[in-house]
Design an enzyme around this catalytic site. Structure first.
Site, PDB file in Angstrom:
ATOM      1  N   HIS A  45       0.854  -1.213  -0.066  1.00 11.70           N
ATOM      2  CA  HIS A  45       0.037   0.016  -0.014  1.00 11.70           C
ATOM      3  C   HIS A  45       0.857   1.213  -0.068  1.00 11.70           C
ATOM      4  CE1 HIS A  45      -2.668   2.978   2.413  1.00 11.70           C
ATOM      5  NE2 HIS A  45      -3.285   2.748   1.028  1.00 11.70           N
ATOM      6  N   ARG A  46       0.762   1.969  -1.138  1.00 14.05           N
ATOM      7  CA  ARG A  46       1.629   3.292  -1.425  1.00 14.05           C
ATOM      8  C   ARG A  46       3.220   2.805  -1.214  1.00 14.05           C
ATOM      9  NH1 ARG A  46      -1.722   6.978   3.050  1.00 14.05           N
ATOM     10  NH2 ARG A  46      -3.837   6.178   2.534  1.00 14.05           N
ATOM     11  N   GLU A  72       0.883  -0.220  -4.689  1.00 10.25           N
ATOM     12  CA  GLU A  72      -0.276   0.890  -5.140  1.00 10.25           C
ATOM     13  C   GLU A  72       0.433   2.076  -5.128  1.00 10.25           C
ATOM     14  OE1 GLU A  72      -3.582   3.525  -3.605  1.00 10.25           O
ATOM     15  OE2 GLU A  72      -1.769   2.688  -2.292  1.00 10.25           O
ATOM     16  N   ASP A  74      -1.104   6.548  -5.731  1.00 10.01           N
ATOM     17  CA  ASP A  74      -2.022   7.509  -5.816  1.00 10.01           C
ATOM     18  C   ASP A  74      -1.510   8.498  -6.964  1.00 10.01           C
ATOM     19  OD1 ASP A  74      -3.733   6.634  -3.685  1.00 10.01           O
ATOM     20  OD2 ASP A  74      -1.995   6.791  -2.563  1.00 10.01           O
ATOM     21  N   HIS A  87      -0.871  11.015  -1.936  1.00 15.38           N
ATOM     22  CA  HIS A  87      -2.301  10.392  -1.472  1.00 15.38           C
ATOM     23  C   HIS A  87      -3.048  11.295  -1.183  1.00 15.38           C
ATOM     24  CE1 HIS A  87      -5.290   9.216   1.328  1.00 15.38           C
ATOM     25  NE2 HIS A  87      -5.478   8.180   0.696  1.00 15.38           N
ATOM     26  N   GLU A 146      -4.145   4.072  -8.646  1.00 19.18           N
ATOM     27  CA  GLU A 146      -5.223   4.735  -8.405  1.00 19.18           C
ATOM     28  C   GLU A 146      -5.273   6.227  -8.480  1.00 19.18           C
ATOM     29  OE1 GLU A 146      -7.844   6.295  -4.096  1.00 19.18           O
ATOM     30  OE2 GLU A 146      -6.438   4.558  -3.992  1.00 19.18           O
ATOM     31  N   LYS A 148      -6.584   9.159  -7.858  1.00 18.64           N
ATOM     32  CA  LYS A 148      -7.107   9.876  -6.618  1.00 18.64           C
ATOM     33  C   LYS A 148      -7.761  11.183  -6.961  1.00 18.64           C
ATOM     34  CE  LYS A 148      -6.233   8.843  -3.280  1.00 18.64           C
ATOM     35  NZ  LYS A 148      -7.098   8.015  -2.219  1.00 18.64           N
ATOM     36  N   ASP A 272       0.399  -2.201   4.456  1.00 17.79           N
ATOM     37  CA  ASP A 272       1.410  -1.404   4.812  1.00 17.79           C
ATOM     38  C   ASP A 272       2.502  -2.327   4.778  1.00 17.79           C
ATOM     39  OD1 ASP A 272      -0.147   0.504   4.522  1.00 17.79           O
ATOM     40  OD2 ASP A 272      -0.326   1.360   6.540  1.00 17.79           O
TER      41      ASP A 272
END
Length: 283
Positions: A45-46, A72, A74, A87, A146, A148, A272
């Protein structure tokens, strides 16, 4: 004599069963095999944001080192039209600057420190561009893109499609680029522009009571239904699978949360901490 022997034998078997079943059941509830782990899609995640500042090259590199299947990102857009990876819709939380991403030029965004807030050893980390991330990591790891808050950035779907097409990344044969958004109109628009790429619908807690009809509608343009992990049940997983979509909930931050999602039968876990999902050693 034979009856006595059989009686003793059945007593022994009975006690073995009684005392072994609870232990077995307990073990089954918290463990899973390496083979099963390898089937689970592990999405950092990120980037590996539990270990490095989110949405930075350091976090993405850490995800590669930890052998995640995807990271991932954003994507947003600066005032002068550059695609950048961050993000929040402001730079306040994760940099030493202030202001909305869409109100700042790329030069202003690029001058910010995006690492010190996490740890001083990451001082000087910059907000990367979409192009930089693709060029550095394509072929090394999958990338879950993503969109965003795309409603703030008219035309962002076309810009992203153009960047991917310029790199011949709009016709993957390994599904290593996925595009998703909470803005479902944006997902539909992106699918029209990039019909050969898998797309995903993100769903927050308000989608707890999503209907079969809504899932079927999503499945007309999306390949994934990716909800908040707190609304995931075995029933939801089964209903998503019945439409032909896969499900990758977000965002696991503990081993307990990852184990729960695994046992619910999801296809992937956004986390994470990649080590909770796919326990490869960090190089």
């Amino acid at each position: 004599m034979m009856n006595r022997f059989l009686f003793i034998f059945f007593i022994i078997v009975f006690f073995m069963f009684v005392f072994s079943v609870p232990a077995f059941a307990s073990e089954q509830s918290v463990t899973f095999s390496k083979k099963d782990q390898q089937k689970m899609i592990n999405v950092a995640h990120r980037g590996a944001s539990g270990h490095a500042p989110e949405n930075t090259m350091a976090a993405f590199q850490k995800a590669v080192e930890m052998k995640a299947d995807y990271f991932e990102i954003d994507v947003q857009m600066t005032k002068d039209g550059e695609l950048v990876i961050i993000h929040d819709t402001t730079v306040n939380r994760t940099t030493n600057g202030t202001g909305a991403v869409g109100d700042l030029t790329f030069e202003e965004i690029r001058s910010l420190d995006a690492g010190s807030w996490f740890d001083e050893k990451y001082a000087g980390e910059k907000i990367p561009t979409f192009e930089e991330v693709l060029d550095a990591f394509r072929g090394k790891i999958g990338i879950l893109v993503e969109l965003k808050s795309p409603e703030l950035y008219p035309g962002i779907e076309e810009k992203i499609a153009t960047v991917l097409k310029e790199r011949n990344m709009d016709r993957p044969n390994n599904k290593k680029i996925i595009i998703q958004s909470f803005n479902h109109d944006s997902v539909q628009q992106s699918k029209t522009l990039l019909p050969n790429l898998p797309h995903g619908v993100l769903a927050g807690p308000s989608w707890r009571n999503v209907t079969d009809e809504q899932l079927k509608e999503f499945a007309t343009y999306a390949d994934y239904f990716n909800p908040n992990m707190n609304i995931v049940t075995t029933e939801l997983v089964n209903r998503v699978h019945a439409t032909g979509m896969l499900i990758m909930p977000y965002t696991s931050r503990s081993q307990k949360q990852a184990d729960r999602l695994f046992h619910l039968g999801v296809d992937g876990i956004v986390t994470d901490y990649p080590e909770h999902v796919y326990k490869h050693p960090v190089k």
